[in-house]
Design an enzyme around this catalytic site. Structure first.
Site, short mmCIF file in Angstrom:
data_model
loop_
_atom_site.label_atom_id
_atom_site.label_comp_id
_atom_site.label_asym_id
_atom_site.label_seq_id
_atom_site.Cartn_x
_atom_site.Cartn_y
_atom_site.Cartn_z
N SER A 1 0.85 -1.19 0.00
CA SER A 1 0.00 0.00 0.00
C SER A 1 0.89 1.25 0.00
O SER A 1 1.70 1.40 -0.91
CB SER A 1 -0.94 -0.05 1.21
OG SER A 1 -2.01 0.82 1.03
N ASP B 1 -8.72 -6.11 -4.90
CA ASP B 1 -8.40 -4.96 -4.05
C ASP B 1 -9.58 -3.99 -4.08
O ASP B 1 -10.00 -3.56 -5.15
CB ASP B 1 -7.12 -4.27 -4.56
CG ASP B 1 -6.54 -3.30 -3.53
OD1 ASP B 1 -7.31 -2.55 -2.91
OD2 ASP B 1 -5.30 -3.29 -3.37
N HIS C 1 -7.24 -5.91 -0.43
CA HIS C 1 -6.13 -4.97 -0.22
C HIS C 1 -5.08 -5.55 0.74
O HIS C 1 -5.36 -5.80 1.90
CB HIS C 1 -6.66 -3.64 0.30
CG HIS C 1 -5.60 -2.58 0.33
ND1 HIS C 1 -4.92 -2.19 -0.82
CD2 HIS C 1 -5.08 -1.84 1.32
CE1 HIS C 1 -4.05 -1.25 -0.50
NE2 HIS C 1 -4.11 -1.03 0.79
#
Ligand SMILES: *[C@@H]1O[C@H](CO)[C@@H](O)[C@H](O)[C@H]1NC(C)=O
Ligand SMILES: *[C@@H]1O[C@H](CO)[C@@H](O)[C@H](O)[C@H]1NC(C)=O
Ligand SMILES: *[C@@H]1O[C@H](CO)[C@@H](O)[C@H](O)[C@H]1NC(C)=O
Ligand SMILES: *[C@@H]1O[C@H](CO)[C@@H](O)[C@H](O)[C@H]1NC(C)=O
Ligand SMILES: *[C@@H]1O[C@H](CO)[C@@H](O)[C@H](O)[C@H]1NC(C)=O
Ligand SMILES: *[C@@H]1O[C@H](CO)[C@@H](O)[C@H](O)[C@H]1NC(C)=O
Ligand SMILES: *[C@@H]1O[C@H](CO)[C@@H](O)[C@H](O)[C@H]1NC(C)=O
Length: 541
Positions: A199, A422, A463
């Site tokens: 991320s 995601d 994610h």
């Protein structure tokens, strides 16, 4: 207390003697933990260094940042504080060095959301593997959910020094500091250096390859938050649609839509397992849901109207009117209830609840007005925000420069991963960046890029794979991409596949382990028949 002091004085004396002997023979010396001195960091002043031997340190699990308890670490803990010349910042860097069993490598660890790093939560699991590792707060308050404490100065202007730290400067400082400290402590340089992050951490890693290509020999970048200045604004899009279309959907409707997309496209890959293997081949039309009744957990019934179908179609199509809309749309099968989240106001009305990353970015950095209400953004102001964010911040924090030729020339290798489901960062952006690297560095020769940069898409993974632990996402997650990049850098073994695994509990209580090979883009793993939970049943095609 006094016996401890005596012991450390005794040890210091022993080390001093050791130092003298080795110094006389010209061998590089190691330095005891409590005697480490300030490293030199170009462009910065090191204010302090504190170091201490911690023989029995434990860090308890704190999901999703750390999912296991790490106990009994014997380490040298080093805390460095630095400030940049002409910036009013105070940056902390924490370095952990294993007292024994160092594997000779340095590892930089990344952050998430608005945090640049998480100190012991990031360090513990990798130090347990023998890495000398570092983490930095970049001079920010360390809150992943909000930049409120640092975004604006007292005059209400964006604190550009701290934003630069968050963007890329802090990672370089940390690499310089961490390597210098490891060299002092062990008496030799790390033979290789690595990066591992997801991320924001993925963005930090790819920005390091772009801006300081010699800092890391190997980089693992998961779900990279690259193209930050644009994709973050695009995260606001579902809220914009709900506002303009005058309908705010409850979570149940959004989940029903995601479930319907999965049902429609699941079997396209020859396997009905709740996973869409190639979301780009899934064309699920929300209008086919018109007239559906479905029951929500709270007992309420909803019926899909044409207006609702139209709204869903606009959300999943991505922001309209941009030249590159497809880069900013979630894949079929991704959950919509994060970006299209809603809440209930005091009058019982369903209202928009923008995701914190886009909400804060728009308020603090683009509008420079913490009180700005992002639920008021409509189609016209969305396009303005999108352009303004890119204009002002694209160069600073975009991290979208595809020219990795210096990283390649330095011998660097990168493994990039992205979950196809995601729900926050668009996998299409990672795919597009891969294509850009092929055009710019490979001059169209994909196999020359595969020599140093590989992207692995993970079907059915959300994610950073967080849902694999909670049961929220069904896809197999990479087992050990860091080991894979180490083998690539140090032994020349390029990852032709990435081993992935997920465990789930069946209705009868049995634990099922599913393994699967992830393939380097543009190849994808295809089911060829046989046991659906065994990776041998899949081939890269
Ligand atoms: C290390 O600390 C744990 C508690 O955190 C304790 O149970 C254990 O006995 C300690 N080990 C040693 C060798 O002191
Ligand atoms: C970690 O340790 C704590 C306290 O010792 C315990 O309650 C918890 O269940 C452990 N968590 C894991 C993931 O092992
Ligand atoms: C520097 O930062 C501190 C706290 O972060 C603040 O109190 C001080 O006013 C700042 N000084 C200048 C010159 O901006
Ligand atoms: C969607 O599917 C999930 C997982 O199978 C299930 O838990 C959930 O209840 C479904 N939701 C709706 C609204 O159909
Ligand atoms: C969704 O909204 C609820 C409030 O309705 C909030 O508690 C939750 O944190 C939000 N989830 C996300 C992913 O933003
Ligand atoms: C945004 O930028 C694009 C491309 O530069 C331009 O075509 C468009 O008109 C701009 N939109 C607004 C609202 O400024
Ligand atoms: C593409 O790159 C590969 C690996 O560097 C090389 O072997 C091959 O000759 C290149 N192909 C062309 C057409 O240049």
């Amino acid at each position: 207390m006094s016996s401890l002091t005596r012991t450390s004085q005794h040890l210091a004396a022993v080390f001093a003697c050791f130092y003298f002997l080795k110094g006389a023979t010209g061998i590089v010396d190691s330095t005891p933990c409590d005697r480490l001195t300030k490293p030199t960091i170009p462009g910065a002043t090191v204010i302090s260094i504190q170091s201490q031997h911690l023989p029995n340190t434990s860090v308890l699990a704190s999901p999703p940042l750390l999912n296991i308890n790490v106990t009994g670490l014997d380490i040298c803990n080093v805390d460095v504080v630095l400030s940049h010349q002409s910036s009013n910042d105070t940056v902390k860097v924490k370095v952990w060095l294993p007292s024994a069993g160092w594997n000779g490598r340095f590892l930089g660890t990344g952050g998430s959301g608005y945090a640049a790093g998480f100190f012991e939560l990031s360090l513990a699991p990798v130090v347990a593997l023998g890495y000398a590792a570092a983490s930095t707060d970049a001079g920010l308050a360390g809150d992943p959910y909000s930049p409120a404490a640092w975004a604006l100065d007292a005059q209400g202007n964006v604190n550009s020094d701290l934003l630069l730290n968050f963007a890329s400067r802090s990672v370089h400082d940390m690499a310089v500091a961490g390597k210098a400290i490891a060299t002092q402590y062990y008496g030799k340089k790390p033979h290789h250096s690595y990066w591992n992050g997801c991320s924001t951490g993925g963005r930090q890693g790819l920005m390091a390859a772009q801006t300081h290509p010699e800092d890391f020999d190997g980089i693992v970048a998961g779900a990279p938050a690259i193209d930050w200045a644009r994709y973050v604004i695009a995260e606001q899009w579902p809220q914009v649609v709900m506002r303009e279309e005058g309908f705010h959907s409850g979570r149940c409707l959004l989940q029903a839509f995601t479930n319907a997309s999965i049902s429609a496209c699941d079997s396209l890959d020859g396997l009905t397992d709740g996973i869409i293997s190639n979301p780009r081949s899934c064309k699920f039309d929300p209008y086919t849901m018109v007239g559906w009744d479905f029951q929500c957990e709270d007992g309420q019934k909803e019926t899909v109207t044409p207006k609702i179908a139209s709204m869903l179609a606009k959300i999943v199509a991505g922001p309209k009117g941009l030249a590159v809309t497809h880069k900013y749309a979630l894949n079929a099968g991704a959950a919509l209830d994060s970006l299209a989240n809603t809440t209930t106001d005091s009058d019982g009305n369903t209202i928009g609840y923008p995701f914190f990353v886009n909400d804060a970015w728009i308020r603090y950095f683009v509008k420079k007005d913490p009180g700005f209400d992002t639920t008021t953004v409509g189609y016209a102001s969305f396009a303005q925000l999108f352009n303004a964010s890119q204009r002002e911040y694209g160069a600073l924090i975009g991290g979208y420069n595809p020219d990795l030729s210096r990283f390649r020339a330095a011998g660097g290798k990168a493994i990039v991963g992205h979950g196809e489901a995601d729900q926050l960062i668009f996998p299409a952006g990672t795919v597009e960046y891969h294509r850009m690297v092929e055009r710019v560095v490979g001059r169209g020769n994909a196999s020359s890029v595969a020599g140093f940069y590989r992207t692995f898409l993970a079907p059915g993974v959300d994610h950073c794979g967080a849902g694999a632990l909670t049961g929220a996402s069904p896809g197999a997650v990479p087992v050990d991409p860091l080991a894979a990049v180490v083998a690539w850098v140090e032994n020349g073994i390029a990852p032709d596949v990435l081993d992935a695994r997920i465990q789930s509990v069946r209705d009868d209580g049995a634990v099922v382990t599913k393994t699967r090979n992830l393939c380097p883009f543009p190849l994808r793993s295809r089911y060829r028949g046989g046991d659906a939970v065994a990776e041998g049943s899949y081939v890269c095609a």
